[in-house]
Write a protein that holds these residues in place. Sequence first.
Motif, PDB file in Angstrom:
ATOM      1  N   ILE A  53      39.351  35.551  26.746  1.00 54.20           N
ATOM      2  CA  ILE A  53      40.747  36.303  27.037  1.00 54.20           C
ATOM      3  C   ILE A  53      41.313  35.321  28.040  1.00 54.20           C
ATOM      4  O   ILE A  53      40.848  34.657  28.718  1.00 54.20           O
ATOM      5  CB  ILE A  53      40.640  37.692  27.547  1.00 54.20           C
ATOM      6  CG1 ILE A  53      39.941  37.737  28.839  1.00 54.20           C
ATOM      7  CG2 ILE A  53      40.103  38.632  26.709  1.00 54.20           C
ATOM      8  CD1 ILE A  53      39.960  39.105  29.491  1.00 54.20           C
ATOM      9  N   ASP A  54      42.681  35.534  28.134  1.00 48.85           N
ATOM     10  CA  ASP A  54      43.685  34.970  28.921  1.00 48.85           C
ATOM     11  C   ASP A  54      44.547  35.935  29.880  1.00 48.85           C
ATOM     12  O   ASP A  54      44.708  37.193  29.487  1.00 48.85           O
ATOM     13  CB  ASP A  54      44.712  34.104  28.266  1.00 48.85           C
ATOM     14  CG  ASP A  54      44.049  32.616  27.985  1.00 48.85           C
ATOM     15  OD1 ASP A  54      44.578  32.165  26.887  1.00 48.85           O
ATOM     16  OD2 ASP A  54      42.942  32.331  28.275  1.00 48.85           O
ATOM     17  N   VAL A  55      44.321  35.945  31.191  1.00 50.39           N
ATOM     18  CA  VAL A  55      45.069  36.723  32.042  1.00 50.39           C
ATOM     19  C   VAL A  55      45.802  36.109  32.861  1.00 50.39           C
ATOM     20  O   VAL A  55      45.416  35.093  33.821  1.00 50.39           O
ATOM     21  CB  VAL A  55      44.083  37.714  32.826  1.00 50.39           C
ATOM     22  CG1 VAL A  55      44.657  38.346  33.878  1.00 50.39           C
ATOM     23  CG2 VAL A  55      43.163  38.257  32.040  1.00 50.39           C
ATOM     24  N   ASP A  56      47.092  35.816  32.699  1.00 51.56           N
ATOM     25  CA  ASP A  56      48.251  35.262  33.577  1.00 51.56           C
ATOM     26  C   ASP A  56      47.721  33.848  33.268  1.00 51.56           C
ATOM     27  O   ASP A  56      47.708  33.161  34.296  1.00 51.56           O
ATOM     28  CB  ASP A  56      48.263  35.719  35.035  1.00 51.56           C
ATOM     29  CG  ASP A  56      48.509  37.102  35.213  1.00 51.56           C
ATOM     30  OD1 ASP A  56      49.238  37.528  34.425  1.00 51.56           O
ATOM     31  OD2 ASP A  56      47.992  37.671  36.118  1.00 51.56           O
ATOM     32  N   TYR A  68      39.265  33.545  30.944  1.00 53.15           N
ATOM     33  CA  TYR A  68      38.172  34.696  31.183  1.00 53.15           C
ATOM     34  C   TYR A  68      37.631  34.956  30.183  1.00 53.15           C
ATOM     35  O   TYR A  68      37.790  34.560  29.025  1.00 53.15           O
ATOM     36  CB  TYR A  68      38.639  35.893  31.835  1.00 53.15           C
ATOM     37  CG  TYR A  68      39.821  35.657  33.316  1.00 53.15           C
ATOM     38  CD1 TYR A  68      39.042  35.807  34.512  1.00 53.15           C
ATOM     39  CD2 TYR A  68      40.883  35.529  33.378  1.00 53.15           C
ATOM     40  CE1 TYR A  68      39.656  35.668  35.511  1.00 53.15           C
ATOM     41  CE2 TYR A  68      41.588  35.443  34.403  1.00 53.15           C
ATOM     42  CZ  TYR A  68      40.981  35.514  35.544  1.00 53.15           C
ATOM     43  OH  TYR A  68      41.641  35.342  36.978  1.00 53.15           O
ATOM     44  N   GLY A  69      36.349  35.805  30.267  1.00 50.10           N
ATOM     45  CA  GLY A  69      35.593  35.940  29.064  1.00 50.10           C
ATOM     46  C   GLY A  69      34.401  36.969  29.352  1.00 50.10           C
ATOM     47  O   GLY A  69      34.198  37.120  30.473  1.00 50.10           O
ATOM     48  N   TRP A 100      39.096  38.044  40.225  1.00 50.00           N
ATOM     49  CA  TRP A 100      39.944  39.408  40.142  1.00 50.00           C
ATOM     50  C   TRP A 100      39.989  40.076  41.533  1.00 50.00           C
ATOM     51  O   TRP A 100      40.851  40.651  41.917  1.00 50.00           O
ATOM     52  CB  TRP A 100      39.283  40.305  39.121  1.00 50.00           C
ATOM     53  CG  TRP A 100      39.803  39.765  37.660  1.00 50.00           C
ATOM     54  CD1 TRP A 100      40.529  38.630  37.258  1.00 50.00           C
ATOM     55  CD2 TRP A 100      39.268  40.398  36.605  1.00 50.00           C
ATOM     56  NE1 TRP A 100      40.731  38.612  35.983  1.00 50.00           N
ATOM     57  CE2 TRP A 100      39.855  39.890  35.188  1.00 50.00           C
ATOM     58  CE3 TRP A 100      38.554  41.485  36.045  1.00 50.00           C
ATOM     59  CZ2 TRP A 100      39.695  40.133  34.053  1.00 50.00           C
ATOM     60  CZ3 TRP A 100      38.242  41.769  34.641  1.00 50.00           C
ATOM     61  CH2 TRP A 100      38.952  41.057  33.690  1.00 50.00           C
ATOM     62  N   CYS A 101      38.586  40.193  42.139  1.00 50.00           N
ATOM     63  CA  CYS A 101      38.483  40.849  43.519  1.00 50.00           C
ATOM     64  C   CYS A 101      39.232  40.175  44.473  1.00 50.00           C
ATOM     65  O   CYS A 101      39.805  40.498  45.232  1.00 50.00           O
ATOM     66  CB  CYS A 101      36.981  40.746  43.833  1.00 50.00           C
ATOM     67  SG  CYS A 101      35.952  41.867  43.054  1.00 50.00           S
ATOM     68  N   LEU A 102      39.493  38.608  44.202  1.00 53.08           N
ATOM     69  CA  LEU A 102      40.070  38.119  45.421  1.00 53.08           C
ATOM     70  C   LEU A 102      41.839  38.539  45.020  1.00 53.08           C
ATOM     71  O   LEU A 102      42.569  38.479  46.031  1.00 53.08           O
ATOM     72  CB  LEU A 102      39.944  36.612  45.534  1.00 53.08           C
ATOM     73  CG  LEU A 102      38.462  36.271  45.782  1.00 53.08           C
ATOM     74  CD1 LEU A 102      38.401  34.737  45.431  1.00 53.08           C
ATOM     75  CD2 LEU A 102      38.388  36.553  47.492  1.00 53.08           C
ATOM     76  N   ARG A 103      42.158  38.433  43.852  1.00 55.00           N
ATOM     77  CA  ARG A 103      43.512  39.014  43.647  1.00 55.00           C
ATOM     78  C   ARG A 103      43.842  40.113  43.991  1.00 55.00           C
ATOM     79  O   ARG A 103      44.921  40.587  44.557  1.00 55.00           O
ATOM     80  CB  ARG A 103      43.772  38.663  41.893  1.00 55.00           C
ATOM     81  CG  ARG A 103      43.605  37.334  41.735  1.00 55.00           C
ATOM     82  CD  ARG A 103      44.065  37.103  40.176  1.00 55.00           C
ATOM     83  NE  ARG A 103      45.531  37.576  39.968  1.00 55.00           N
ATOM     84  CZ  ARG A 103      46.267  37.409  38.961  1.00 55.00           C
ATOM     85  NH1 ARG A 103      45.676  37.329  37.810  1.00 55.00           N
ATOM     86  NH2 ARG A 103      47.469  37.907  38.964  1.00 55.00           N
ATOM     87  N   ASP A 156      45.693  46.855  36.387  1.00 56.88           N
ATOM     88  CA  ASP A 156      45.245  45.719  35.294  1.00 56.88           C
ATOM     89  C   ASP A 156      43.847  45.634  34.762  1.00 56.88           C
ATOM     90  O   ASP A 156      43.547  45.461  33.634  1.00 56.88           O
ATOM     91  CB  ASP A 156      45.868  44.607  35.916  1.00 56.88           C
ATOM     92  CG  ASP A 156      47.525  44.720  36.208  1.00 56.88           C
ATOM     93  OD1 ASP A 156      48.088  44.980  35.304  1.00 56.88           O
ATOM     94  OD2 ASP A 156      47.999  44.097  37.519  1.00 56.88           O
ATOM     95  N   VAL A 157      42.873  45.602  36.149  1.00 58.60           N
ATOM     96  CA  VAL A 157      41.625  45.458  35.762  1.00 58.60           C
ATOM     97  C   VAL A 157      40.938  46.638  34.724  1.00 58.60           C
ATOM     98  O   VAL A 157      40.384  46.473  33.669  1.00 58.60           O
ATOM     99  CB  VAL A 157      40.640  45.374  36.978  1.00 58.60           C
ATOM    100  CG1 VAL A 157      39.275  45.286  36.665  1.00 58.60           C
ATOM    101  CG2 VAL A 157      41.165  44.387  37.827  1.00 58.60           C
TER     102      VAL A 157
END
Length: 203
Positions: free
Chosen positions: A23-26, A30-31, A62-65, A77-78
């Motif tokens: 998948i692509d997020v922004d 990712y996958g 994702w955690c850092l974001r 979003d997650v």
Amino acid sequence: MTTPDDAAPTEPAWPPHTGFLAIDVDAEPYGLPEQPADWWIGVLSTSDWWAIAQKVDGFDTWCLRLADVDDAFDLDDVHAITLALAEHVCALSWPAAVRLAASIRAQWLHFDPWVATECGGTDPLTMPVRRVLALMWHLLRATVEPDKDGKTEQGIARLESQVWAPLALPDSTDLLDDLSVPDPAEEAAFSAAMNQMAALTRT
């Protein structure tokens, strides 16, 4: 607020996916690596979408974001991304996958030998999770009692409405108890995730 569960499709995600799900997020790749059926049944039956999110390649990012107050990316979003991934793997809406997995765990001593009998001795846990869930749905439909006219249509319709009904958001502590925090930078992400989840469950 419209939750991802409220917006979950009633039709299966199609086509069902096998293997690594990219998948692509922004615009970032990712996958979700392929997982065995027993793992899926375990996390689905407890509605533990956070455990699925932790399996995503790039979860640390994702955690850092989540910890970045200037980043619009949040736990909503997650949650939405994770449910969409699960729906593609299971070829079912999230509520249906959760309820069918819970039925498999609750009725395992009946379900396991039934699958072995119907499928030539095959162990259901060696199958893709989408097939295991579909077999549980087939079994549930087959057990619907006919009405006084000998018809099962209304009973099946009631069963469908029960299995596909929206789910409430799970409790935040159930979702985040097992979150690993590998470094101090992600401790802030963990705190942010906890705070956002607490707000999410109060909405």
